[in-house]
Design a protein around this motif. Sequence first.
Motif, short mmCIF file in Angstrom:
data_model
loop_
_atom_site.label_atom_id
_atom_site.label_comp_id
_atom_site.label_asym_id
_atom_site.label_seq_id
_atom_site.Cartn_x
_atom_site.Cartn_y
_atom_site.Cartn_z
N TRP A 1 1.07 -1.73 -0.36
CA TRP A 1 0.12 0.40 0.32
C TRP A 1 0.73 0.99 0.01
N LYS A 2 1.62 1.31 0.44
CA LYS A 2 3.20 2.45 1.34
C LYS A 2 2.64 3.00 -0.09
N ALA A 3 3.68 2.08 -1.37
CA ALA A 3 4.27 2.33 -2.31
C ALA A 3 3.58 2.62 -3.01
N ALA A 4 1.90 2.03 -3.31
CA ALA A 4 0.75 2.26 -4.09
C ALA A 4 0.61 4.20 -3.93
N ASP A 5 0.23 4.13 -2.18
CA ASP A 5 -0.01 5.63 -1.93
C ASP A 5 0.76 6.62 -2.15
N LYS A 6 2.04 6.42 -2.75
CA LYS A 6 3.53 7.33 -3.12
C LYS A 6 4.08 7.83 -3.58
N LYS A 7 3.54 6.54 -5.21
CA LYS A 7 4.07 6.98 -6.30
C LYS A 7 2.13 7.59 -7.53
N PHE A 8 1.30 6.91 -6.46
CA PHE A 8 -0.53 7.10 -7.10
C PHE A 8 -1.61 8.89 -6.62
N LEU A 9 -1.33 8.82 -5.45
CA LEU A 9 -2.26 9.15 -3.83
C LEU A 9 -1.79 9.99 -3.64
N GLN A 10 0.10 10.71 -3.28
CA GLN A 10 0.44 11.77 -3.34
C GLN A 10 0.68 13.01 -4.12
N THR A 11 -0.15 13.13 -4.57
CA THR A 11 -0.77 14.08 -5.92
C THR A 11 -0.55 15.50 -5.32
N PRO A 12 0.21 16.60 -6.71
CA PRO A 12 0.17 17.87 -6.34
C PRO A 12 -1.17 19.13 -4.80
N THR A 13 -2.29 18.02 -5.34
CA THR A 13 -3.55 19.04 -4.96
C THR A 13 -3.90 19.09 -3.74
N ARG A 14 -3.61 17.55 -3.82
CA ARG A 14 -3.50 16.55 -1.96
C ARG A 14 -2.39 17.53 -1.04
N LYS A 15 -1.23 17.77 -1.74
CA LYS A 15 0.03 18.01 -0.89
C LYS A 15 -0.56 19.26 -0.28
N ASN A 16 -1.20 20.35 -1.26
CA ASN A 16 -1.43 21.58 -1.02
C ASN A 16 -2.25 21.92 -0.64
#
Length: 397
Positions: free
Chosen positions: A362-377
């Motif tokens: 899960w952590k790898a999938a989260d890092k690659k696909f879910l850590q979007t610029p919009t979410r981080k902002n």
Amino acid sequence: MNNTTMISLPEDQCTGCGACYKICPKNAISMESADDGHLYPKIDEKRCIRCKRCMQSCHALQSPEKRVPSACYAARLKNDKVLKKSTSGGMFYALAHEILSENGVVYACVYDSGYHAYIERITSEEDFAAVYGSKYVWSSAWQSYEKVKEDLNLGKKVLYTALPCQISGLLKYLGKTEEKLFTVDVLCGGAPSPYAFERYIDTLTDEKGRSDLRFQFRDKDPNGCGVHCTYYVNGKKHHENYLENSFYFSFCSKSRVTWRVSCYSCDYKSIRRVSDMTIGDYWGVEKYHPSFQPKDGVSVVMVNTQKGNELFDRIKNSLVFEESELLNVIPKNSLVQTEEEGHHPIPDYRNDFFDILRTQGWKAADKKFLQTPTRKNLLRNQNKFYRKIKHILGKKG
């Protein structure tokens, strides 16, 4: 073999209700996992006798009748203690309490010890604890169909609460109108992969510590009704909103990457409903019903049949409610006026997401696909806001 003699359904139409699996007289159908962890029927051609009962039971091939609701309400329980335990306005409790008081039985979604969701038979209010709280993961329903049929044959009243596609599966499995069956569907924003949830849960605790894990979507502690989750690992409490919690973000954000394939073209997000009654969160209720407090939890109730109307009449005394307008519910509550409007494109990276999930976790999938610029902002802005509030409160202290 002529495929027209047996069920042949693309993945983007099959909801996994399991009606075909349960109705097959030769046990020729099994439910098997696809790469995304969702289950699909597979037919053993050697056992199949071409009776076509699987096709007749498939709601994706021919749905049960859908109706436009005849009435719509904003509602919540009067019982504040039970209301606090409920995800929204406590409508499930009101309905289930009424059916059980009439010596009936209730079917609703629960977790097993491994956090796999399924529809369970309930005969006592003592079992309600397992039902409280949303289960934002695809659940299996077919194991309940035979039990429902047995209860109805015994003359019992049955309340069946599930997703609309699961209720369609039950109705097609039964094959006839049952006067003592009351169906209540829950407004659904998409069914996430049970495999994805399992891999996410693995990041919280190892298998040895799984028994110490308590996970709940959308409890009302500490800030009332909202879009968040709470989990306890070894007694330590963690509270995260949908931006902070990666699994929550994966299905309630615009990515929708963990949805079942059929959810992207779902025909049950329309205002036309298949059940006797529809319940869900009344998001935006304060705009139309200012006497309600959203943080306490408020349900929208859509009454779709005469049976549904009669059942609502029997629970009115336990509710605070106001008549509402159906068109007010549509914008924020996963509803559309036409079925086509509820369709969403499948994310182009969905297969890659599940490939990484299977091979790296899960952590790898989260890092690659879910850590979007919009979410981080959004997270940065949220943290700035929290720090500002903390600073202001510190000065007042």
